[in-house]
Design an enzyme around this catalytic site. Structure first.
Site, PDB file in Angstrom:
ATOM      1  N   ASP A 280       0.876  -1.166   0.000  1.00 52.60           N
ATOM      2  CA  ASP A 280       0.000   0.000   0.000  1.00 52.60           C
ATOM      3  C   ASP A 280       0.920   1.224   0.000  1.00 52.60           C
ATOM      4  O   ASP A 280       2.107   1.132   0.333  1.00 52.60           O
ATOM      5  CB  ASP A 280      -0.944   0.009   1.202  1.00 52.60           C
ATOM      6  CG  ASP A 280      -2.120   0.963   0.984  1.00 52.60           C
ATOM      7  OD1 ASP A 280      -2.063   1.779   0.027  1.00 52.60           O
ATOM      8  OD2 ASP A 280      -3.093   0.917   1.755  1.00 52.60           O
TER       9      ASP A 280
HETATM   10  C1  BGC Z   1      -4.888   3.490   0.168  1.00 51.88           C
HETATM   11  C2  BGC Z   1      -5.036   2.480  -0.950  1.00 51.88           C
HETATM   12  C3  BGC Z   1      -4.858   3.172  -2.270  1.00 51.88           C
HETATM   13  C4  BGC Z   1      -3.502   3.838  -2.298  1.00 51.88           C
HETATM   14  C5  BGC Z   1      -3.205   4.546  -3.594  1.00 51.88           C
HETATM   15  C6  BGC Z   1      -3.610   4.300   0.046  1.00 51.88           C
HETATM   16  O1  BGC Z   1      -3.598   5.362   0.938  1.00 51.88           O
HETATM   17  O2  BGC Z   1      -4.911   2.827   1.409  1.00 51.88           O
HETATM   18  O3  BGC Z   1      -6.287   1.864  -0.874  1.00 51.88           O
HETATM   19  O4  BGC Z   1      -5.012   2.265  -3.314  1.00 51.88           O
HETATM   20  O5  BGC Z   1      -3.447   4.792  -1.255  1.00 51.88           O
HETATM   21  O6  BGC Z   1      -3.969   5.680  -3.726  1.00 51.88           O
END
Ligand code: BGC
Length: 787
Positions: A280
């Site tokens: 993530d």
């Molecule tokens: C979120 C993810 C997301 C990623 C990219 C993170 O803060 O938890 O779900 O896909 O950012 O935007």
């Protein structure tokens, strides 16, 4: 000298360059040559380019850049780094589960119409219990992703609804791993049928937003295997997502992105996963541990990670074989992407057709919770409706954060009702619209990232002066009270004024109900919410309740389709509505304990170490309510229809289980309108050496549209694994010998038919590797012996 004809000259040049015997061989190319050949020829620096993303950039601002080439697409969440020597382009990844999210739309983007369809959120889609419908959404979604030149969508989100306050529950499907896993598989299969990648997230146990980057989730192996991993296992095996996104949190003391147990032992060895794992955004702490664990790609990528990995390989801290393995995992998938295959994207998806699918999916999934005296559907097609509640005029199509969608419009219920031929009380509508416009003018949106992470709050509920509701009851035929809720990434919800209704909302419902009931007119509540709320405070005051969840951009039309009877409601709850918040078994361990004295600061801001113990073990949702005899407000699997169904003729293929068992049941529409019924198969298992939930969902199906009097027979198959629970001692799925009861229900508490079968001897339904053990035994909730 005789000159060679031009074409022979050209040919000889080609032959010479493709069969070089000289010192400069042509490097192998992605898509033409085996990935293993590419990896063999890569320099260390080139390998590291593959495993660390390109950096984080938003239009006009590039942060933490790892590579200076321009982004393929502006304002999407991430890109990989190109390695042109091997024909490896940069591929693009965009959020999120309910539709494409761009950080911003420039005026030119808008002029070019680069909008995305806002689909119903995950919780609503799961309420369809209709995997064919969800797949249809996936196919359209995939077409849209591909048309916009995106290679990977960062969804679906498949975490379990452990607690009603989870801020991202709207992105997720259910409290139950089967519903969650099969819904995720359906959307992934749809998306990937179009030749783009889905990214199932957040692996795993990312069940809260509070301290999301630092919370240690302490969970027993059994609860992990049966609940928090089972959803992913079902989805991954049934749909082979191109990518898996590890989560931010720790499980039993280890960051998921640094956990070889999770990312290699469970995911690859136990489940046979062949795609790649990405972190993530900014997740985890130690890039070397992440590389070793099998977190193949670090996103969005930053220069420190590049440096650390390079040094670790040079110093021998990170075996180059681990790096090679990760590079291969990534390239084996990238080879299928539209960018590598030079797909000429159009930027012109069929947004009109997709809007229709969004509307259909929303209407087919909404859940009718109450229908006193069959007051719905609204029989008078040109009735005048008094619509109360801010969000009746301002639809909440979906949640906030990266799960938000760049839609071009959202149909409010006021518009949906008008589109369906009803008259909306105009005086009332004017008051709301003026109030909302005034609030918006006084509360302009914040700068981009701040607004994403901490959205400007909605206007407080409009308050009527005493005496102004009575006249509305004279003017209108019925009233709708509309409750809106929103939440998203970064924050969990709270109890006061969120899980519970606000004071003005309560007052509105009370005043409207009193005024309309005094005139013998009905009051219908519509819930446009992303997570479970308290319904007990108002459900007796209103005549009907429609749970619309967050229905995507066509929400107002879809709600009107149900209210008018154009669509007969067939959605069922995929998550329980409790009587009291404290009835939820995780309530006393949510969101856990914080250790502020150990706080640290990093690229994601201040992190406070925290810890939460899943004392409820496997007793999540209906598994708890049914086993511990706690009555919910609305049970898992519940939902009303405008018709009635009779269940009959339950047959099992045998009274003894040997290898598999078939159950058939016939459902008949005994009412007066056509409808679809969701049929749920629960199993009660013997509990000798292991405690068991009273019932567990093992299969479900939805009938086709049955005309009055029409019947359909549904068939379900049970396999040994369906009978089994996870034995921690044996690290295996064990089905215990004894008597099992198949229960066919219209909800988890409305069992219509049941039959028993026997398993003569205990069976091992799959042995797995020991993994993810908690550091100390978790003291878990257990039902009283002798149940
Ligand atoms: C979120 C993810 C997301 C990623 C990219 C993170 O803060 O938890 O779900 O896909 O950012 O935007």
């Amino acid at each position: 000298m005789r000159r060679l004809p031009f074409f022979l000259l050209t040919l000889s040049v080609i032959l010479y360059s493709s069969h070089p015997s000289s010192a400069q061989p042509t490097p192998p190319r992605l898509g033409h040559d085996p990935v293993s050949d590419i990896v063999k020829q890569m320099t260390l620096e080139e390998k590291v380019k593959v495993v660390v993303g390109k950096g984080f950039s938003v239009p006009g601002m590039r942060m933490l850049a790892n590579d200076s080439t321009p982004d393929k697409l502006a304002a999407i969440s991430g890109h990989t780094i190109p390695v042109s020597r091997f024909g490896i382009p940069s591929v693009g990844m965009a959020d999120g589960p309910a539709g494409i999210h761009r950080f911003m739309m420039t005026a030119q983007d808008s002029a070019e119409g680069l909008f995305s369809t806002a689909w119903p959120v995950g919780t609503l889609l799961a309420s369809s219990w209709d995997t064919a419908l969800v797949k249809k959404v996936g196919v359209a979604f995939g077409e849209e992703i591909k048309s916009y030149g995106i290679d990977f969508i960062l969804g679906p989100g498949a975490n379990i609804h452990r607690n009603p306050l989870g801020g991202r529950n709207f992105e997720y499907y259910s409290e139950d791993p089967l519903v969650s896993g099969l819904t995720a598989a359906a959307i992934i299969n749809g998306i990937q049928s179009q030749g783009v990648g889905a990214t199932i997230k957040h692996f795993a146990a990312n069940n809260q937003e509070t301290d999301r980057n630092s919370v240690n989730e302490i969970i027993s192996e059994r609860a992990l295997r049966e609940i928090y991993l089972r959803n992913f296992e079902i989805a991954i095996i049934a749909s082979h997502p191109w990518a898996v996104m590890s989560s931010y949190n720790l499980i039993n003391g280890v960051y998921t992105s640094e956990s070889p147990d999770l990312l290699t032992t469970v995911l690859r060895k136990d489940w046979g996963y062949k795609g790649f794992v990405m972190s993530d955004w900014f997740g985890g702490k130690d890039p070397v541990a992440q590389m070793k664990a099998g977190n193949d790609l670090l996103m969005p990528g930053n220069p420190d990670q590049v440096k650390t990995i390079l040094e670790a390989v040079k110093s021998g801290k990170l075996p180059v074989a681990d790096l090679d393995r990760n590079v291969e995992h990534i390239l084996n998938v990238l080879v299928h992407t539209p960018t590598v295959n030079r797909y000429a994207y159009s930027n012109k998806p069929d947004l009109k057709a997709h809007a229709q699918i969004s509307r259909e999916a929303a209407a087919e999934s909404m859940v009718l919770l109450k229908n006193g005296n069959q007051c719905l559907p609204i029989s008078n097609g040109s009735a005048t409706i008094a619509l109360f509640g801010n969000h009746g005029y301002d639809l909440i199509a979906g949640g906030t954060g990266s799960g938000d969608v760049n839609k071009s419009y959202a149909v409010s219920l006021a518009e949906g009702l008008t589109n369906s031929g009803y008259r909306v009380d105009e005086g009332l509508a004017r008051r709301y619209k003026d109030y909302l416009a005034d609030y918006a003018a006084k509360h302009p949106k914040k700068p981009l990232i701040q607004e994403i992470m901490n959205p400007t709050p909605y206007a407080p509920e409009y308050v009527f002066d005493a005496g102004s509701i009575g006249p509305r009851a004279d003017a209108a035929d019925l009233a709708i009270v509309y409750i809106g809720r929103n939440a998203g990434e970064g924050n969990d919800r709270k109890i006061a004024d969120d899980y519970e209704l606000t004071g003005p909302e309560k007052d509105m419902i009370a005043a409207v109900s009193t005024a309309f009931h005094a005139k013998n007119k009905k009051v219908i509540a519509v819930l446009n919410i992303g997570g479970v709320i308290d319904v007990t405070g108002f459900r007796d005051e209103v005549d009907a309740i429609l749970l619309a969840w967050q229905p995507g951009q066509e929400g107002g039309n879809a709600i009107a389709d149900i209210l008018s009877g154009k669509v007969n409601p067939s959605g069922r709850l995929a998550t329980t509505f409790p009587v009291r918040y404290t009835d939820v078994p995780s309530a006393k361990n949510f969101p856990g304990k914080e250790f502020p004295e150990k706080a640290t600061t990093s690229v994601v801001g201040r992190s406070v170490p925290a810890e939460v113990t899943y004392e409820e073990g496997i007793y999540v949702g209906y598994r708890y309510f049914n086993t511990f005899n706690v009555k919910p407000a609305y049970a898992f699997g519940y939902g009303l229809s405008y018709t009635d169904y009779k269940y009959g003729d339950l047959r099992l293929s045998s009274a003894d289980f040997s290898g598999r068992l078939r159950a058939t049941v016939t459902v008949t529409n005994t009412g007066r309108v056509a409808g679809k019924e969701v049929v749920q198969l629960y199993l009660s298992a013997p509990h000798h050496s292991m405690d068991k939930p009273a019932e567990e969902l093992k299969a479900f199906g939805k009938t086709r549209l049955l005309q009055p009097g029409e019947s359909q027979t549904l068939e379900f198959t049970l396999l040994p694994r369906d009978l089994a629970s996870f034995s921690t001692g044996q690290s295996a799925w064990i089905a215990e010998a004894g008597e099992y009861t198949v229960k066919i229900g219209a909800s988890s508490e409305d069992i219509r038919l049941s039959k028993t079968f026997r398993l003569a001897e205990s069976v091992t339904a799959g042995k797995v590797n020991r993994a993810l053990a908690p550091k100390a035994k978790v003291e878990e909730l257990k039902p009283v012996a002798g149940r």
